[in-house]
Motif scaffolding. Structure first.
Motif, short mmCIF file in Angstrom:
data_model
loop_
_atom_site.label_atom_id
_atom_site.label_comp_id
_atom_site.label_asym_id
_atom_site.label_seq_id
_atom_site.Cartn_x
_atom_site.Cartn_y
_atom_site.Cartn_z
N PHE A 27 0.83 -1.20 0.00
CA PHE A 27 0.00 0.00 0.00
C PHE A 27 0.87 1.26 0.00
O PHE A 27 0.62 2.21 -0.76
CB PHE A 27 -0.92 0.00 1.22
CG PHE A 27 -1.40 1.37 1.61
CD1 PHE A 27 -2.39 2.01 0.87
CD2 PHE A 27 -0.84 2.04 2.69
CE1 PHE A 27 -2.80 3.29 1.21
CE2 PHE A 27 -1.25 3.30 3.04
CZ PHE A 27 -2.24 3.94 2.29
N GLU B 235 -7.65 -3.36 2.24
CA GLU B 235 -8.86 -2.55 2.26
C GLU B 235 -10.01 -3.31 2.92
O GLU B 235 -10.81 -2.73 3.67
CB GLU B 235 -9.24 -2.17 0.83
CG GLU B 235 -8.32 -1.11 0.22
CD GLU B 235 -8.69 -0.74 -1.20
OE1 GLU B 235 -8.53 0.44 -1.57
OE2 GLU B 235 -9.14 -1.63 -1.95
N ARG C 155 -12.18 1.96 1.51
CA ARG C 155 -11.31 2.07 0.34
C ARG C 155 -10.13 2.99 0.67
O ARG C 155 -10.28 3.99 1.36
CB ARG C 155 -12.09 2.63 -0.86
CG ARG C 155 -13.20 1.71 -1.36
CD ARG C 155 -13.89 2.30 -2.57
NE ARG C 155 -12.96 2.35 -3.72
CZ ARG C 155 -13.27 2.92 -4.89
NH1 ARG C 155 -14.47 3.50 -5.04
NH2 ARG C 155 -12.41 2.90 -5.87
N LEU C 156 -8.99 2.62 0.11
CA LEU C 156 -7.78 3.40 0.34
C LEU C 156 -7.38 4.21 -0.89
O LEU C 156 -6.65 5.19 -0.77
CB LEU C 156 -6.63 2.49 0.75
CG LEU C 156 -6.87 1.65 2.02
CD1 LEU C 156 -5.72 0.69 2.25
CD2 LEU C 156 -7.08 2.55 3.23
N LEU D 47 -5.43 8.93 -3.41
CA LEU D 47 -5.72 8.36 -2.10
C LEU D 47 -7.04 8.90 -1.56
O LEU D 47 -7.36 10.08 -1.74
CB LEU D 47 -4.60 8.71 -1.11
CG LEU D 47 -3.28 7.95 -1.25
CD1 LEU D 47 -2.22 8.61 -0.37
CD2 LEU D 47 -3.45 6.49 -0.85
N ARG E 42 -9.00 8.17 4.11
CA ARG E 42 -8.51 7.09 4.98
C ARG E 42 -7.15 6.60 4.50
O ARG E 42 -6.27 6.26 5.31
CB ARG E 42 -9.51 5.91 4.97
CG ARG E 42 -9.11 4.77 5.92
CD ARG E 42 -9.19 5.24 7.37
NE ARG E 42 -8.82 4.19 8.29
CZ ARG E 42 -7.59 4.02 8.79
NH1 ARG E 42 -6.62 4.84 8.40
NH2 ARG E 42 -7.34 3.05 9.64
N GLY E 43 -6.93 6.59 3.20
CA GLY E 43 -5.63 6.21 2.65
C GLY E 43 -4.55 7.20 3.04
O GLY E 43 -3.43 6.81 3.37
N LEU F 204 -3.71 6.54 6.67
CA LEU F 204 -2.92 5.32 6.84
C LEU F 204 -1.49 5.52 6.36
O LEU F 204 -0.54 5.04 6.99
CB LEU F 204 -3.58 4.16 6.09
CG LEU F 204 -2.90 2.79 6.25
CD1 LEU F 204 -2.85 2.38 7.72
CD2 LEU F 204 -3.64 1.72 5.43
#
Length: 303
Positions: free
Chosen positions: A18, A49, A55-56, A66, A69-70, A73
């Motif tokens: 990721f 995910e 979803r990232l 992105l 949330r991506g 992270l």
């Protein structure tokens, strides 16, 4: 904790996939970075995910970005990478340079005269090493005292420690030229009874000085005019002309060489004392401690 969020090796592979994709925003280039195919990289991210429950990435055929949330992270992963990089740097200093903190326990006078200069030389050679030197003649529990290395003179009692003999300490009687100028002759240990003597109360034998020469053994009970519990004080008294005292070679050899003291009864020997380095089993796997052990052993063996 939910099993899916444990940082297992599989989960860490997914997070690395990721992070590579998030930095490059290109699955093909990210796959090359982590060493897998784009399809494997895509499956790893999809599994991540699913575990995250969100979803990232937002993806179209032409563009990739992105999600919030991506982005969150990725920031968390980068903080973890920074911590791991700092940890790795602390565990293995750059260019193989020695580093670390060592506690060394030393006999008071022997440590001051014989070992302290060797520690100074070691620290000059390895500036990132830190040494806590404890000068104390009392026995030390190396586990309770958190001692990495101990130097001991004399008989060993703790068989649970690793011991390396590095030398021998010799005692001999000596006096100042001023005292000898007006003192009776001294050709045999028995004649010590006619002399003013200085005794060290720390010897197990006390005032009984036992000399040997080949197969001859000559114990002599001296009647001291001064008794001390400190070897430095005895040396000072001998230098001041108070009388004859026993001195360790580490303190008196230089004074004999320069003429400040005279070694007496040179054909006779007093019991010598072995010198050992001691450490806990396995402790010498630490590079800094292993190098210090070798450094002291080589120098003390030549002393």
């Amino acid at each position: 904790m939910n099993q899916s969020f444990e940082l297992t090796p599989t989960r860490l592979r997914e997070l690395r996939a990721f992070a590579a994709a998030a930095r490059r925003l290109n699955f093909s280039r990210a796959a090359l970075e982590v060493g897998c195919t784009p399809s494997v990289l895509s499956r790893r991210i999809a599994t991540l995910e699913e575990a995250v429950g969100e979803r990232l990435f937002l993806r179209t055929t032409r563009r990739m970005a992105l999600t919030s949330r991506g982005e969150q992270l990725l920031a968390q992963w980068q903080r973890m990478e920074a911590v791991m990089t700092e940890l790795a740097a602390g565990l293995r200093p750059p260019d193989g340079e020695l580093a670390g903190h060592l506690c060394v326990h030393l006999p008071s006078n022997y440590g001051r005269y014989r070992v302290a200069p060797l520690l100074a030389g070691f620290l000059r050679e390895h500036p990132k090493v830190r040494i806590e030197a404890v000068y104390d003649d009392a026995y030390v529990d190396m586990v309770a005292g958190k001692v990495d290395l101990a130097v001991r003179v004399g008989r060993l009692a703790d068989a649970q420690l690793v011991a390396r003999r590095v030398g021998t300490m010799r005692y001999f009687p000596c006096a100042s030229p001023g005292y000898l100028a007006s003192a009776p002759p001294l050709r045999d240990p028995a004649e010590l009874k006619a002399h003013r003597c200085i005794a060290f109360s720390g010897y197990r034998s006390g005032t009984l000085w036992t000399f040997t020469r080949q197969r001859q053994r000559r114990p002599v009970r001296v009647d001291p005019v001064l008794t001390c519990n400190d070897a430095q004080a005895i040396r000072d008294a001998v230098l001041a002309g108070v009388g004859i005292g026993l001195q360790g070679d580490y303190m008196a050899s230089g004074l004999v060489a320069e003429g400040s003291l005279v070694e007496l009864l040179a054909e006779w020997q007093l019991p010598a004392h072995p010198v050992h380095l001691l450490w806990l089993p396995g402790a010498d796997r630490t590079p800094a401690l292993r190098r210090l052990i070798d450094h002291l052993a080589a120098a003390l063996a030549q002393a």
